[in-house]
Design a protein around this motif. Structure first.
Motif: not given
Length: 557
Positions: A359-360, A370, A373, A375, A509-510, A512-514, A516-517
């Motif tokens: 997912t990341q 994360n 994250a 998906s 974690q932030t 990775n989420a950004q 992925a977004e």
């Protein structure tokens, strides 16, 4: 897929080992203890065994500062050593050419006590001045050289070279005494010691580099620009370079090596670029082992009673997208591509059992992974709708994929491409295949600016820190993705200097989420890679970060 019986026979390289490795991954240790192993006596019997290892491709070059592919590193790890090693059990930094070290100036300086009495394989002494010669060479790589050799690792770790010194984490190197050297940084870098375990930062003989003009890429091999030094590396390691022909590289035991010489006197790395040919070579007794076991090989190996050793997942395989191609600047098109990809089918058909969906770009066991994250999942109908909303008019997307190669993160590239192409075409994308032989510069083509809209690749972690994954891939704009997000770049730069702890974990974690977004690429799998070994092999030092030095291979008498 391998049957459940196959899975029970296979030897798994312990997740406990990796969890220990990851638990120690980002803290900077204090002064390390002196190595407990004394240098080998010069009267020790010379190793006599021959070990033949099957590889999936020829190395791209044997100067690890300029070539970062798996097969190049596999060979140079035997010939050259760095200041810091990796403990095979815990993954913590261990003494190698440095016997101990100390941090000062709030993490901006490291002083290393060097192992004494060590010589390079050309007979010249290893000392503090040779350490500085190597660091200063990497720092001063000119832009022209970097364009010729995009496999350099220095910038990915230290952020900039001497021509942009104000942006670099590296500040300088000073020979305090012949056996003490200090590396100064411009800012704290939590993963510094871990980064020094990279083969890219192994010590080369300054004399050999000068004599063989290491920075003059005037030679070519299989289309790769190389220096004379990259055809004949000289380090302090347990093996010396002997020869390199069209299908194999030969190394021989270094008679003056300071440490344990092991059992093996001669290593032959022989290339078999098709999985079935590697399998047959093992069955025929031509080789003692090979890497990159594929799903198609797995059951055959089990039925023949061959040893299979699996590494814990420490890589990510992905579908890359290049935002320098105008249509891919539209996030809805990139989201549609992600929605078109059926990760479950790809993994079930082409990867070893228990490979997990990605997912990341950071593996699950690393700090900073994360769980939340974003998906998009697999939804072809939604993909079609997004393409319509984006105004996609059938613009051609050149899809690069490699031929005649198996990577730890990509066991069967042609088959993976075929499945992905079918899935992307099914939602209305106009995909044009661009097959490129791995030996014909595939890696350089897809990581340099160009017309590649889509491409298959992966990243194998070299040390256990999240920065080793997101930093090189997304820490700045590059020719592979054309990705431009100053906020993410800034966050990555800040995170690498934070001390180990909750704040650093949350920052990654932030990040990775950004990432992925914004979908700069589609992470597909965290592949499990595996080796196959003959009955002759009693022990093989399998490592999630591929730190596999053959002095630790144990053979039957």
């Amino acid at each position: 897929m391998p049957s459940s019986r196959s899975r029970s026979i296979a030897v798994s390289i312990g997740s406990g080992v990796l969890s220990l490795l990851l638990a120690a991954c980002t803290g900077v240790p204090g002064p390390a203890p002196a190595s407990s192993s004394a240098p080998a006596s010069s009267t020790d019997a010379a190793p006599t065994a021959t070990f033949t290892f099957g590889t999936a491709a020829q190395p791209l070059g044997l100067d690890p500062a300029l070539a970062s592919d798996v097969e190049s590193y596999r060979i140079t790890r035997q010939v050259l050593e760095g200041l810091v090693g990796v403990d095979q059990t815990t993954g913590a930094p261990t003494p190698l050419l440095a016997t101990e070290w100390a941090e000062s100036d709030e993490g901006r300086a490291y002083t290393f006590k060097l192992r004494e009495g060590v010589t390079f394989q050309d007979g010249t002494p290893f000392d503090a001045s040779s350490v500085c010669a190597n660091f200063n060479r990497w720092f001063n790589f000119p832009e022209s050289l970097r364009k010729q050799a995009p496999g350099t690792s220095f910038k990915g770790v230290f952020k900039a070279h001497a021509d942009q010194a104000s942006l670099s984490i590296y500040k300088g190197c000073k020979a305090v005494t012949a056996s003490n050297v200090r590396i100064d940084l411009t800012q704290p870098f939590t993963g510094f010691l871990q980064a020094l375990t990279l083969p890219a930062f192994a010590m080369s003989s300054p004399q050999a580099m000068a004599t063989q003009k290491a920075d003059d890429l005037s030679q070519t091999r299989d289309g790769q620009p190389l220096s004379a030094y990259a055809l004949h590396p000289v380090g302090t390691g347990p093996y010396t370079f002997a020869s390199w022909d069209d299908s194999s590289v030969k190394l021989v035991s270094n008679k003056d090596y300071w440490g344990d010489k092991g059992q093996i006197g001669t290593i032959n790395f022989v290339t078999y670029d098709h999985p079935q040919s590697r399998l047959q070579a093992l069955l025929d007794g031509k080789i003692d082992g090979y890497d990159a076991v594929t799903v198609g090989n797995f059951d055959q190996l089990v039925k023949r009673g061959k040893q299979i050793i699996q590494r814990d997942p420490f890589s990510v395989m992905y579908l890359g997208m290049n935002q320098d191609v105008p249509i891919l600047q539209n996030i809805k098109v990139r989201q549609a591509i992600e929605l078109a990809v059926d990760k479950e089918t790809l993994i079930r058909r082409f990867f070893i059992d228990n490979t997990a969906q990605a997912t990341q770009f950071v593996p699950p066991k690393l700090s900073g992974f994360n769980n939340n994250a974003p998906s998009l999942g697999h939804d072809p109908a939604k993909a079609k709708a997004l393409l319509e909303e984006a105004g996609y008019k059938g613009e051609e997307l050149k899809f690069y994929y490699p031929l005649n190669v198996t990577r730890p993160y990509l066991p069967t590239p042609e088959k993976v491409y075929a499945e992905l192409s079918k899935e992307l075409t099914a939602v209305g994308l106009n995909v044009k295949p661009v097959p490129v032989d791995w030996a014909d510069g595939y890696l350089q083509k897809v990581t340099s600016p160009g017309d590649h809209a889509l491409h298959l690749l992966g990243w194998n972690g070299s040390y256990a820190d999240p920065d080793n994954f997101v930093g090189p891939l997304f820490g700045e704009k590059n020719g592979e993705f054309g990705y431009q997000d100053p906020q993410v770049f800034s966050k990555i730069a800040r995170a690498r200097g934070l001390p180990e702890g909750d704040e650093r974990t949350k920052q990654y974690q932030t990040i990775n989420a950004q990432i992925a977004e914004s979908v700069p690429a589609v992470p597909i799998a965290y592949p499990i890679s595996a080796l196959a070994l003959s009955d002759r092999v009693l022990k093989y030092p399998a490592s999630p970060v591929l730190n596999e030095v053959f002095t630790k291979v144990e053979l039957k008498p």
